[in-house]
Write a protein that holds these residues in place. Sequence first.
Motif, PDB file in Angstrom:
ATOM      1  N   SER A 142       0.705  -1.298   0.135  1.00 36.64           N
ATOM      2  CA  SER A 142       0.219  -0.093  -0.013  1.00 36.64           C
ATOM      3  C   SER A 142       1.070   1.347  -0.032  1.00 36.64           C
ATOM      4  N   ARG A 143       1.827   1.391   0.818  1.00 36.97           N
ATOM      5  CA  ARG A 143       2.978   2.239   0.828  1.00 36.97           C
ATOM      6  C   ARG A 143       3.255   2.672  -0.585  1.00 36.97           C
ATOM      7  N   MET A 144       3.906   1.543  -1.211  1.00 40.20           N
ATOM      8  CA  MET A 144       4.507   1.553  -2.481  1.00 40.20           C
ATOM      9  C   MET A 144       3.373   2.113  -3.566  1.00 40.20           C
ATOM     10  N   HIS A 145       2.228   1.584  -3.264  1.00 45.35           N
ATOM     11  CA  HIS A 145       1.224   2.309  -4.523  1.00 45.35           C
ATOM     12  C   HIS A 145       0.991   3.873  -4.187  1.00 45.35           C
ATOM     13  N   ALA A 146       1.185   4.227  -2.752  1.00 47.79           N
ATOM     14  CA  ALA A 146       1.204   5.485  -2.468  1.00 47.79           C
ATOM     15  C   ALA A 146       2.295   6.519  -3.211  1.00 47.79           C
ATOM     16  N   LEU A 147       3.477   5.615  -2.825  1.00 47.29           N
ATOM     17  CA  LEU A 147       4.742   6.437  -3.349  1.00 47.29           C
ATOM     18  C   LEU A 147       4.776   6.587  -4.982  1.00 47.29           C
ATOM     19  N   VAL A 148       4.225   5.317  -5.750  1.00 41.70           N
ATOM     20  CA  VAL A 148       4.117   5.656  -7.192  1.00 41.70           C
ATOM     21  C   VAL A 148       3.442   6.730  -7.437  1.00 41.70           C
ATOM     22  N   GLY A 149       2.102   6.868  -6.549  1.00 37.09           N
ATOM     23  CA  GLY A 149       1.094   7.721  -7.136  1.00 37.09           C
ATOM     24  C   GLY A 149       1.596   9.463  -6.724  1.00 37.09           C
ATOM     25  N   GLU A 150       2.569   9.529  -5.671  1.00 34.60           N
ATOM     26  CA  GLU A 150       3.089  10.620  -5.340  1.00 34.60           C
ATOM     27  C   GLU A 150       4.261  10.953  -6.358  1.00 34.60           C
ATOM     28  N   TYR A 151       5.027   9.872  -6.930  1.00 31.69           N
ATOM     29  CA  TYR A 151       6.076  10.358  -7.817  1.00 31.69           C
ATOM     30  C   TYR A 151       5.415  10.865  -8.992  1.00 31.69           C
ATOM     31  N   ARG A 152       4.320  10.054  -9.499  1.00 31.39           N
ATOM     32  CA  ARG A 152       3.799  10.611 -10.677  1.00 31.39           C
ATOM     33  C   ARG A 152       3.345  12.116 -10.671  1.00 31.39           C
ATOM     34  N   GLU A 153       2.610  12.298  -9.541  1.00 27.56           N
ATOM     35  CA  GLU A 153       2.318  13.793  -9.298  1.00 27.56           C
ATOM     36  C   GLU A 153       3.349  14.796  -9.305  1.00 27.56           C
ATOM     37  N   ARG A 154       4.556  14.405  -8.687  1.00 30.08           N
ATOM     38  CA  ARG A 154       5.565  15.437  -8.614  1.00 30.08           C
ATOM     39  C   ARG A 154       6.247  15.394 -10.058  1.00 30.08           C
ATOM     40  N   PHE A 155       6.393  14.211 -10.527  1.00 31.95           N
ATOM     41  CA  PHE A 155       7.056  14.269 -12.151  1.00 31.95           C
ATOM     42  C   PHE A 155       6.221  15.026 -12.941  1.00 31.95           C
ATOM     43  N   SER A 156       5.154  15.047 -12.774  1.00 33.64           N
ATOM     44  CA  SER A 156       3.864  15.898 -13.825  1.00 33.64           C
ATOM     45  C   SER A 156       4.248  17.385 -13.410  1.00 33.64           C
ATOM     46  N   ARG A 157       4.243  17.759 -11.997  1.00 33.79           N
ATOM     47  CA  ARG A 157       4.379  19.020 -11.737  1.00 33.79           C
ATOM     48  C   ARG A 157       5.756  19.510 -12.295  1.00 33.79           C
ATOM     49  N   ILE A 158       6.776  18.554 -12.265  1.00 35.87           N
ATOM     50  CA  ILE A 158       8.058  18.999 -12.964  1.00 35.87           C
ATOM     51  C   ILE A 158       8.102  19.307 -14.352  1.00 35.87           C
ATOM     52  N   GLU A 159       7.193  18.394 -15.047  1.00 31.58           N
ATOM     53  CA  GLU A 159       6.770  18.439 -16.578  1.00 31.58           C
ATOM     54  C   GLU A 159       6.387  20.140 -16.765  1.00 31.58           C
ATOM     55  N   ARG A 160       5.153  20.243 -15.926  1.00 29.55           N
ATOM     56  CA  ARG A 160       4.499  21.588 -16.258  1.00 29.55           C
ATOM     57  C   ARG A 160       5.528  22.714 -15.982  1.00 29.55           C
ATOM     58  N   LEU A 161       6.378  22.591 -14.755  1.00 30.26           N
ATOM     59  CA  LEU A 161       7.420  23.631 -14.735  1.00 30.26           C
ATOM     60  C   LEU A 161       8.205  23.929 -15.524  1.00 30.26           C
ATOM     61  N   VAL A 162       8.796  22.715 -16.189  1.00 33.65           N
ATOM     62  CA  VAL A 162       9.859  22.914 -17.489  1.00 33.65           C
ATOM     63  C   VAL A 162       9.299  23.329 -18.514  1.00 33.65           C
ATOM     64  N   HIS A 163       8.155  23.102 -18.970  1.00 33.09           N
ATOM     65  CA  HIS A 163       7.313  23.920 -19.999  1.00 33.09           C
ATOM     66  C   HIS A 163       7.153  25.486 -19.651  1.00 33.09           C
ATOM     67  N   GLU A 164       6.791  25.588 -18.663  1.00 31.41           N
ATOM     68  CA  GLU A 164       6.664  26.855 -18.232  1.00 31.41           C
ATOM     69  C   GLU A 164       7.794  27.800 -18.417  1.00 31.41           C
ATOM     70  N   LEU A 165       8.842  27.216 -17.689  1.00 31.05           N
ATOM     71  CA  LEU A 165      10.378  27.658 -17.781  1.00 31.05           C
ATOM     72  C   LEU A 165      10.963  27.894 -19.095  1.00 31.05           C
ATOM     73  N   GLN A 166      10.337  27.052 -20.196  1.00 21.98           N
ATOM     74  CA  GLN A 166      10.893  27.120 -21.365  1.00 21.98           C
ATOM     75  C   GLN A 166      10.158  28.174 -22.188  1.00 21.98           C
ATOM     76  N   ARG A 167       9.185  28.401 -21.891  1.00 21.66           N
ATOM     77  CA  ARG A 167       8.166  29.916 -22.335  1.00 21.66           C
ATOM     78  C   ARG A 167       9.248  31.088 -21.906  1.00 21.66           C
ATOM     79  N   VAL A 168       9.503  30.837 -20.672  1.00 23.88           N
ATOM     80  CA  VAL A 168       9.999  32.064 -19.918  1.00 23.88           C
ATOM     81  C   VAL A 168      11.483  32.383 -20.595  1.00 23.88           C
TER      82      VAL A 168
END
Length: 523
Positions: A98-124
């Motif tokens: 269960s903890r592993m499942h929660a960690l994978v979900g958390e990792y996905r969310e963080r990686f998605s935020r990093i993706e969005r942040l990278v795209h934003e920084l690209q435009r900046v």
Amino acid sequence: MSLKRKITLGFLISALLLAVLAAYIYVNFVEIRKEIRNLELTDTIRSKSLQLRRHEKNFFLYGSLDGREEVEIIHSYLAELNEMLTENRPIDETDKRSRMHALVGEYRERFSRIERLVHELQRVFERTKTSFPAYRQFFPLIEMTFLERPLKASEFLEREFQMRPNHRLISGLRELDEEIKRLRKNGEDIIMVSKDLDRTARANAEQVIAISQVAILVVFPLFFLSGIGVLFLISRSATRRLALLMETVERTGRGQFPHVDLPSQMRGDDEVGVLIDKFDSMEERLVQREAELEQKNAELMLTKKLAAIGTLASGVAHELNNPLNNISLSAQVLAREAGKDCPPSMHEAVTDILGQTARVKAIVGDLLEFARGKDPLFRQIELQDLLTSAFRHMSGAVDAERVRFSLTAPEGDVMLYADPEQLERVFINLFANAAHAMAGAGDLTVTVQPSPEEITVAVSDSGTGIPKDALEKVFEPFYTTKHRGTGLGLAIVFNILKKHGADIRVESEAGRGTTFTITFPKE
């Protein structure tokens, strides 16, 4: 319980034990297969977690703002991990999976935020290039390294480009640096938990395999021996009892008639126990038959002895009869010639000669009667009248005034097919012997008991009884316990009864009297 049921029960118990063992092995096999699948799953999770981290490093080290290959691979691994953890969701949500499942979900969310942040920084970055044309040649280098070291990139821009700390590019790079640190920490947790899952799965699999080995090495032999033990106990009980029965049969064959030496509670109620009981019943009947056979043999020997003695007695009686008659006649003549004037001693001698001659003639008469043994003339007689007549005739010859005679018989006539003269002689002899045994005073009881097949007559007295060592000899000729007597009375009784097809037996107890029991056939 019958032997067949015992054997069937033994087989059922053995089959049940084997079925339980088979079920246990099957359940254990299912558990092993489950643990192996779980091990395969955890191994796959660990492997994909490692691959996820490898592509994560590649993304930050070699990634391009325009390249999507590493991003797609990372999302692919995240989707696979999420699918495996979702489909194999454990019952206990607090465990490591269960903890592993929660960690994978958390990792996905963080990686998605990093993706969005990278795209934003690209435009900046694109907008910032127009504001700083003098530093245009530095932007490609910054774009290539800012994913690996965003904090260094922000410090460089702030120092060289004189950008304010609140500039979106500077704050965005600092935010990216924090997100990357959290993502890497999240990835390390995923690796650690995946290793723990793999370690736990391997331990569980080894434990189940060890239990299976114990089942094969311990439980299976135990169950097998239990089944064999049940069958052994059943067969041992039967064979032990059969061995005792065989030993008893062998002893029976040697002329002994023992019972099977086994307590009744240990014989059982199966076929072997029934066989032992039937055999013991047969042994009892054999003992009775053996006793009857011995009695018949004794009677046969006595009959043969009586016949031989009768032949001898007949010859002796004939030889003695004529001299005795001459002696008796001569003594009578001598007594008549001597008259009253003869001396007393001579008169006493002549009288004694006459008395002893009469006694010897009576003995010779008994011998002749015993030796004759003429065949009976059968006809219907009434038994009660015959018994009363016999006692009356005996009373005239023997002093029986103080003998109390009693006859017990059913109401009505008791008819018997016999020779009345010979049968009367039988009872006269028995009554006379009873009177002598009671010294002329006592109770003489006669009991008549008819039945559909036979008539029993019991003659009992209250005399002195017969010694035990003499009971077997009372019917032999010339055997007597009286001081005076020929010893032929009961021998004559025995001969007459045998010719009538009757049996006679005697029971006596010293000091308490004697009973003669005669059994006549009805026809």
